[in-house]
Motif scaffolding. Sequence first.
Motif, PDB file in Angstrom:
ATOM      1  N   ALA A 179     -10.641  33.672 -22.209  1.00 21.49           N
ATOM      2  CA  ALA A 179     -10.865  33.164 -20.850  1.00 21.49           C
ATOM      3  C   ALA A 179      -9.621  32.588 -20.212  1.00 21.49           C
ATOM      4  N   ASN A 180      -8.652  32.167 -21.031  1.00 16.40           N
ATOM      5  CA  ASN A 180      -7.508  31.451 -20.463  1.00 16.40           C
ATOM      6  C   ASN A 180      -6.368  31.389 -21.481  1.00 16.40           C
ATOM      7  N   PHE A 181      -5.248  30.828 -21.040  1.00 19.53           N
ATOM      8  CA  PHE A 181      -4.081  30.655 -21.904  1.00 19.53           C
ATOM      9  C   PHE A 181      -4.424  29.820 -23.132  1.00 19.53           C
ATOM     10  N   GLU A 182      -5.222  28.767 -22.923  1.00 15.93           N
ATOM     11  CA  GLU A 182      -5.499  27.828 -24.009  1.00 15.93           C
ATOM     12  C   GLU A 182      -6.234  28.508 -25.158  1.00 15.93           C
ATOM     13  N   ASN A 183      -7.282  29.267 -24.829  1.00 15.26           N
ATOM     14  CA  ASN A 183      -8.004  29.981 -25.886  1.00 15.26           C
ATOM     15  C   ASN A 183      -7.105  31.013 -26.563  1.00 15.26           C
ATOM     16  N   TYR A 184      -6.337  31.710 -25.761  1.00 15.42           N
ATOM     17  CA  TYR A 184      -5.424  32.728 -26.299  1.00 15.42           C
ATOM     18  C   TYR A 184      -4.444  32.106 -27.291  1.00 15.42           C
ATOM     19  N   LEU A 185      -3.841  30.987 -26.915  1.00 11.35           N
ATOM     20  CA  LEU A 185      -2.860  30.346 -27.787  1.00 11.35           C
ATOM     21  C   LEU A 185      -3.501  29.880 -29.093  1.00 11.35           C
ATOM     22  N   GLN A 186      -4.672  29.264 -29.002  1.00 11.96           N
ATOM     23  CA  GLN A 186      -5.344  28.810 -30.213  1.00 11.96           C
ATOM     24  C   GLN A 186      -5.645  29.971 -31.143  1.00 11.96           C
ATOM     25  N   GLU A 187      -6.114  31.074 -30.575  1.00 13.05           N
ATOM     26  CA  GLU A 187      -6.586  32.181 -31.402  1.00 13.05           C
ATOM     27  C   GLU A 187      -5.447  32.979 -32.018  1.00 13.05           C
ATOM     28  N   ILE A 188      -4.377  33.222 -31.270  1.00 12.47           N
ATOM     29  CA  ILE A 188      -3.245  33.917 -31.898  1.00 12.47           C
ATOM     30  C   ILE A 188      -2.533  32.994 -32.879  1.00 12.47           C
ATOM     31  N   GLY A 189      -2.676  31.678 -32.684  1.00 11.67           N
ATOM     32  CA  GLY A 189      -2.029  30.722 -33.580  1.00 11.67           C
ATOM     33  C   GLY A 189      -2.574  30.730 -34.992  1.00 11.67           C
ATOM     34  N   ARG A 190      -3.664  31.438 -35.207  1.00 17.42           N
ATOM     35  CA  ARG A 190      -4.219  31.526 -36.561  1.00 17.42           C
ATOM     36  C   ARG A 190      -3.514  32.586 -37.396  1.00 17.42           C
ATOM     37  N   ALA A 191      -2.649  33.359 -36.780  1.00 20.10           N
ATOM     38  CA  ALA A 191      -1.899  34.392 -37.502  1.00 20.10           C
ATOM     39  C   ALA A 191      -0.573  33.838 -38.005  1.00 20.10           C
ATOM     40  N   GLY A 192      -0.110  34.389 -39.131  1.00 20.11           N
ATOM     41  CA  GLY A 192       1.234  34.103 -39.623  1.00 20.11           C
ATOM     42  C   GLY A 192       1.506  32.655 -39.960  1.00 20.11           C
ATOM     43  N   ARG A 193       0.523  31.950 -40.490  1.00 14.07           N
ATOM     44  CA  ARG A 193       0.750  30.538 -40.821  1.00 14.07           C
ATOM     45  C   ARG A 193       1.717  30.354 -41.985  1.00 14.07           C
ATOM     46  N   ASP A 194       1.961  31.418 -42.733  1.00 13.57           N
ATOM     47  CA  ASP A 194       2.927  31.335 -43.830  1.00 13.57           C
ATOM     48  C   ASP A 194       4.357  31.526 -43.337  1.00 13.57           C
ATOM     49  N   GLY A 195       4.528  31.710 -42.030  1.00  5.34           N
ATOM     50  CA  GLY A 195       5.861  31.883 -41.470  1.00  5.34           C
ATOM     51  C   GLY A 195       6.354  33.314 -41.475  1.00  5.34           C
ATOM     52  N   GLN A 196       5.574  34.214 -42.087  1.00  9.41           N
ATOM     53  CA  GLN A 196       5.956  35.620 -42.125  1.00  9.41           C
ATOM     54  C   GLN A 196       5.494  36.321 -40.848  1.00  9.41           C
ATOM     55  N   LEU A 197       6.018  37.495 -40.620  1.00 15.43           N
ATOM     56  CA  LEU A 197       5.712  38.263 -39.426  1.00 15.43           C
ATOM     57  C   LEU A 197       4.210  38.519 -39.297  1.00 15.43           C
ATOM     58  N   ALA A 198       3.685  38.354 -38.086  1.00 17.62           N
ATOM     59  CA  ALA A 198       2.299  38.692 -37.784  1.00 17.62           C
ATOM     60  C   ALA A 198       2.251  39.322 -36.396  1.00 17.62           C
ATOM     61  N   LEU A 199       1.257  40.156 -36.183  1.00 15.37           N
ATOM     62  CA  LEU A 199       1.104  40.876 -34.917  1.00 15.37           C
ATOM     63  C   LEU A 199      -0.140  40.384 -34.189  1.00 15.37           C
ATOM     64  N   THR A 200      -0.002  40.104 -32.898  1.00 13.00           N
ATOM     65  CA  THR A 200      -1.148  39.768 -32.052  1.00 13.00           C
ATOM     66  C   THR A 200      -1.249  40.815 -30.961  1.00 13.00           C
ATOM     67  N   VAL A 201      -2.454  41.355 -30.776  1.00 18.02           N
ATOM     68  CA  VAL A 201      -2.674  42.440 -29.820  1.00 18.02           C
ATOM     69  C   VAL A 201      -3.842  42.050 -28.918  1.00 18.02           C
ATOM     70  N   ILE A 202      -3.669  42.245 -27.622  1.00 15.64           N
ATOM     71  CA  ILE A 202      -4.757  41.979 -26.684  1.00 15.64           C
ATOM     72  C   ILE A 202      -4.998  43.223 -25.843  1.00 15.64           C
ATOM     73  N   PHE A 203      -6.256  43.676 -25.805  1.00 14.36           N
ATOM     74  CA  PHE A 203      -6.632  44.829 -24.998  1.00 14.36           C
ATOM     75  C   PHE A 203      -6.888  44.346 -23.568  1.00 14.36           C
ATOM     76  N   VAL A 204      -6.160  44.903 -22.609  1.00 17.90           N
ATOM     77  CA  VAL A 204      -6.243  44.483 -21.214  1.00 17.90           C
ATOM     78  C   VAL A 204      -7.026  45.532 -20.425  1.00 17.90           C
ATOM     79  N   ASP A 205      -8.221  45.150 -19.999  1.00 15.61           N
ATOM     80  CA  ASP A 205      -9.138  46.077 -19.354  1.00 15.61           C
ATOM     81  C   ASP A 205      -9.725  45.404 -18.114  1.00 15.61           C
ATOM     82  N   GLU A 206      -9.568  46.028 -16.945  1.00 17.25           N
ATOM     83  CA  GLU A 206     -10.102  45.454 -15.708  1.00 17.25           C
ATOM     84  C   GLU A 206     -11.617  45.311 -15.755  1.00 17.25           C
ATOM     85  N   LEU A 207     -12.292  46.230 -16.437  1.00 17.44           N
ATOM     86  CA  LEU A 207     -13.742  46.142 -16.553  1.00 17.44           C
ATOM     87  C   LEU A 207     -14.141  44.897 -17.348  1.00 17.44           C
TER      88      LEU A 207
END
Length: 482
Positions: free
Chosen positions: A309-337
């Motif tokens: 819904a917003n930047f805040e949710n996005y930041l929290q949710e991608i922040g769960r990746a790569g907590r060990d400091g190693q490379l992690a990928l975050t992908v968001i599907f952008v759809d007008e519908l």
Amino acid sequence: MTVPLTDELQQRFGYQQFRPGQAEIIAALLAGQDAIAVLPTGSGKSLLYQFMAPHLSGLILVVSPLISLMSDQALRIRNAHLGPVAVLNSQLTPREKQQILRQLAQYKFLFVAPETLQQPFIQQAIKRVPLALFVVDEAHCISSWGPDFRPSYLLLGQVRRQLQPPLTLALTATATPRVFQDIQRELALPATTAHYRASVNRSNLFLRLERITQPADKNARLEPLLALGVPTLIYVATRHQAETLTQYLQLKTARPIAYYHGGLSGIERYRIQQLFLQDQLGIIVATNAFGMGIDKSNLRLVIHYDLPANFENYLQEIGRAGRDGQLALTVIFVDELDFAKQGQRIKNSQLTSTEIQNFFAHPDDRQQLNDGQLGVLAAYAQTQLPVAQVNDILQQTSRLRAQQRQAFWQFLNSKTCLRQQLCDYFDEQPPVIQHDQQCCSQSDQESLTTLLQRLPLVEATVKNSSEPPLTDLKTVLAKLFD
């Protein structure tokens, strides 16, 4: 002779050095200062109050918004032998609550939900024991500007005045400058309060936008992502979507997969969490009910199948990746519908002034409100705030959510560096990002296939635990309620 903080960290916790912000906040607390710490997800916020245990005489009271989060932190404290710990939550019987309160002087840590803490007999019991430190975890919930606003958090300033703790610590991973100001104001913290605000920039997270033009595009692009075989979290918008997408993916992959949402029982949610943490599940499809307090260090891939819904949710949710400091990928599907559907869901959840006033005047008359609307109004009813104030807050929040949603949509349709925009939105003094191939990309700049070929995600995946999964029901119950 005083043991240096880093030596104590190594001796008691086994870490070789502090993460950014930890030493500064601990030093402030040791000096008798209240503190607010804004530290990224996975940066060790809980260590701040755990570290203080032998330095303070009395109870460390931790306010936390979720039962699962409280249970997880309590379990970690027990396993680390940091001191006796108790959890007060709505799942306990009145007798069990009274037993904990009678023995409160025996505990070093007490975890409690903000709603539970409003109860006068709880506050009276806490007043009878020495209180050393008052901790407000997930403190952004205090602000209507934040994504997880909880009405009960608004009353924590009053509770703090009642309990008069010698020290207060507010913790969050998500706070714009405005939310930060709300935290200090609503908790009535003094001007001498120590502040530490880390940048939201995490250089090990690669940010990716995938533009979707056809309904079938999403599932087609999931296939190469899931074929990587790395621990994966997929966020969707609804419970129904979580279940249907899981069923579809079970036909497409042999990897163990499960769905997670707020409609599952507490035991089932905890079991799924543990299986995922222990690498017994490779993929979870979840609503935003999943994540807070889930500390999986080797999560390599976070996919937003539907729009947050917003930047805040996005930041929290991608922040769960790569907590060990190693490379992690975050992908968001952008759809007008999806954007249009999201707008309709938000519209369906909104409350008019008339509906709010009718609910408080006739609480047994449910009108034609949906479950989400009733849940919001019930939460406000617990606070006993004046109806006019509740109406003002909800109408303001509705306007703010619309602004936040529009700002995030602009971000998703921009052509400039995604990481720089994220830092500009959250950081008080945003760094200048040196955009490169390890930063971010969009699907019209580089194909997903090319991106996956050059990112060493598989090599970065490390098993993070040798403990057996908690699949036995009795074991799970013991961990939750001991």
